[in-house]
Design a protein around this motif. Structure first.
Motif, mmCIF file in Angstrom:
data_model
loop_
_atom_site.group_PDB
_atom_site.id
_atom_site.type_symbol
_atom_site.label_atom_id
_atom_site.label_comp_id
_atom_site.label_asym_id
_atom_site.label_seq_id
_atom_site.Cartn_x
_atom_site.Cartn_y
_atom_site.Cartn_z
ATOM 1 N N MET A 42 71.609 74.582 -0.302
ATOM 2 C CA MET A 42 71.696 73.621 -1.402
ATOM 3 C C MET A 42 72.071 74.332 -2.707
ATOM 4 O O MET A 42 72.835 73.800 -3.513
ATOM 5 N N HIS A 43 71.541 75.566 -2.877
ATOM 6 C CA HIS A 43 71.938 76.370 -4.052
ATOM 7 C C HIS A 43 73.436 76.682 -4.012
ATOM 8 O O HIS A 43 74.108 76.664 -5.036
ATOM 9 N N ILE A 44 73.940 76.985 -2.822
ATOM 10 C CA ILE A 44 75.370 77.287 -2.680
ATOM 11 C C ILE A 44 76.179 76.051 -3.061
ATOM 12 O O ILE A 44 77.151 76.124 -3.824
ATOM 13 N N TYR A 45 75.744 74.910 -2.557
ATOM 14 C CA TYR A 45 76.445 73.646 -2.838
ATOM 15 C C TYR A 45 76.387 73.304 -4.327
ATOM 16 O O TYR A 45 77.359 72.816 -4.905
ATOM 17 N N THR A 48 74.208 77.418 -7.703
ATOM 18 C CA THR A 48 73.106 78.129 -8.360
ATOM 19 C C THR A 48 72.586 79.292 -7.526
ATOM 20 O O THR A 48 71.471 79.747 -7.709
ATOM 21 N N GLN A 49 73.413 79.775 -6.583
ATOM 22 C CA GLN A 49 73.007 80.927 -5.773
ATOM 23 C C GLN A 49 73.592 82.166 -6.441
ATOM 24 O O GLN A 49 74.809 82.297 -6.539
ATOM 25 N N PRO A 50 72.725 83.095 -6.923
ATOM 26 C CA PRO A 50 73.240 84.196 -7.734
ATOM 27 C C PRO A 50 74.091 85.236 -7.001
ATOM 28 O O PRO A 50 74.789 86.009 -7.644
ATOM 29 N N ASN A 237 61.222 77.945 -9.686
ATOM 30 C CA ASN A 237 61.164 77.325 -11.010
ATOM 31 C C ASN A 237 60.554 78.308 -12.002
ATOM 32 O O ASN A 237 59.447 78.808 -11.792
ATOM 33 N N ILE A 238 61.278 78.601 -13.067
ATOM 34 C CA ILE A 238 60.857 79.636 -14.015
ATOM 35 C C ILE A 238 59.482 79.342 -14.629
ATOM 36 O O ILE A 238 58.648 80.238 -14.770
ATOM 37 N N HIS A 239 59.227 78.088 -14.955
ATOM 38 C CA HIS A 239 57.937 77.760 -15.585
ATOM 39 C C HIS A 239 56.792 77.971 -14.600
ATOM 40 O O HIS A 239 55.752 78.533 -14.953
ATOM 41 N N ALA A 240 57.013 77.537 -13.376
ATOM 42 C CA ALA A 240 55.988 77.721 -12.341
ATOM 43 C C ALA A 240 55.758 79.205 -12.080
ATOM 44 O O ALA A 240 54.618 79.649 -11.904
ATOM 45 N N MET A 241 56.832 79.981 -12.077
ATOM 46 C CA MET A 241 56.697 81.410 -11.769
ATOM 47 C C MET A 241 55.922 82.142 -12.864
ATOM 48 O O MET A 241 55.135 83.036 -12.587
ATOM 49 N N GLN A 261 67.362 82.509 -11.392
ATOM 50 C CA GLN A 261 68.346 83.271 -12.149
ATOM 51 C C GLN A 261 67.925 83.281 -13.619
ATOM 52 O O GLN A 261 68.489 82.598 -14.470
ATOM 53 N N ASP A 262 66.878 84.038 -13.898
ATOM 54 C CA ASP A 262 66.301 84.022 -15.240
ATOM 55 C C ASP A 262 65.394 85.238 -15.383
ATOM 56 O O ASP A 262 65.177 85.969 -14.428
#
Ligand SMILES: [Zn+2]
Ligand SMILES: [Zn+2]
Length: 337
Positions: A42-45, A48-50, A237-241, A261-262
């Motif tokens: 899904m990231h590839i689609y 958003t896949q780094p 998710n950056i906030h969750a992480m 990616q952050d």
């Protein structure tokens, strides 16, 4: 010629005709039968896949049948097999330590190089394993489960410990499953009630908490105010992480299974006072795949309940949009060739 699904650029998938791959010496030619679909796809689609360049044939959760195999591979035509999709160099510092899952030169099928959403795939024999005693559907589910099993090993989960898994997607669920099998007391935290319901009813987690104003108070209740020996993030998710550190007990481990990616930052006194062990967990090794295979054979993984959706290779481009919509309740979708 064979059919394959190619992602030309983010947002566009097409069924194309490609030549059947030439089977180089030392390689196995596979007739692909099942392809699991996961967050990576899904990231590839979505773009958003780094680690990715386009166009790409995706598909890394692969099960199939051997068409042609080297004589010394132990495989013969007709064997049902699964694939370990992380091609490693065998020479770099990580490989020399047996950590082929994070090889410096790693080539993940369907990410760094073309994968198995196609009728045929040729790859080195060392990445193809006989799927004895399990179904092809199950064989296509080994990979995502192995990522969960690897993370649980990284987190050093022990019986009786309190474990928190943040993010109840397929990988988070795999972490919950193997933590439960290790004898831990497992709590799931997620925004989606439907997913949490599955965690309770299918995976047997001990507690579920919906993200909300009182979530931290509930997590405190479920951990006797001590919070968790091991916290896993499987959200992407950056906030969750960033927030997950708050839920790590004094002396605990924080394992980041997902990727974002952050830049992740913590308030150091919170990190320091816990003597936090912060761990990344990437992919899985062959030992993890074998562990999952054994656990599956023993009937300890509810694979049929986790496989919620399926489609044919030809229909996949048309259904992926629906599968990405949370209303459809997809846990693990399988494409059938
Ligand atoms: Zn996957
Ligand atoms: Zn390497």
């Amino acid at each position: 010629m064979m059919k394959a699904i190619v992602c030309d650029h983010p947002g566009q998938l097409r069924v194309v005709e490609l030549p059947i791959p030439e089977n180089k010496p030392g390689n196995v030619l596979l007739r692909i039968r099942r392809v699991g679909v996961c967050g990576t796809d899904m990231h590839i689609y979505k773009g958003t896949q780094p680690f990715l360049s386009y166009p790409r044939v995706m598909g890394h959760e692969l099960a199939g049948e051997v068409v042609e195999a080297p004589a010394d591979s132990g495989l013969v035509p007709g064997d049902a097999v699964f694939v370990m999709p992380y091609l490693s160099c065998g020479k770099c510092i990580a490989c020399r330590k047996g950590k082929t899952n994070c090889c410096s030169n790693i080539q993940v099928l369907g990410v760094h190089c073309d994968g198995g959403m196609a009728e045929y795939l040729s790859l080195p024999a060392g990445y193809v394993f006989r799927a004895e005693g399990i179904t092809l559907d199950q064989a296509a589910m080994i990979e995502f489960l192995a990522i969960g099993a690897h993370a649980v090993k990284r987190g050093d989960v022990k019986a009786g410990q309190r474990i928190l898994v943040v993010g109840a997607g397929p990988i988070g669920m795999a972490v919950m499953l193997f933590s439960r099998l290790a004898g831990a007391d497992v709590t799931a935290l997620d925004m989606r009630e439907d997913r949490l319901e599955v965690c309770s009813s299918v995976l047997g987690v001990n507690h579920v908490v919906a993200v909300g104003e009182d979530d931290k108070a509930l997590l405190a209740v479920y951990s006797d105010d001590e919070f968790f020996d091991v916290v896993f993030d499987a959200t992407g998710n950056i906030h969750a992480m960033k927030r997950g550190l708050e839920f790590v007990a004094q002396g605990g481990n924080y394992v980041l299974v997902s990727i974002v990616q952050d830049t992740i930052s913590f308030f150091d006194p919170e990190f320091h006072k816990r003597e936090t062990s912060l761990l990344g967990s990437r992919n899985a090794t062959i030992a993890d795949f074998e562990f999952v295979l054994d656990t599956m054979r023993a009937g300890r993984i509810p694979t049929a309940l986790l496989n919620t959706h399926r489609a044919s290779l030809e229909d996949f481009p048309a259904v992926l949009g629906d599968w990405m919509n949370p209303d459809h309740g997809v846990i693990k979708a399988i494409v059938e060739c």
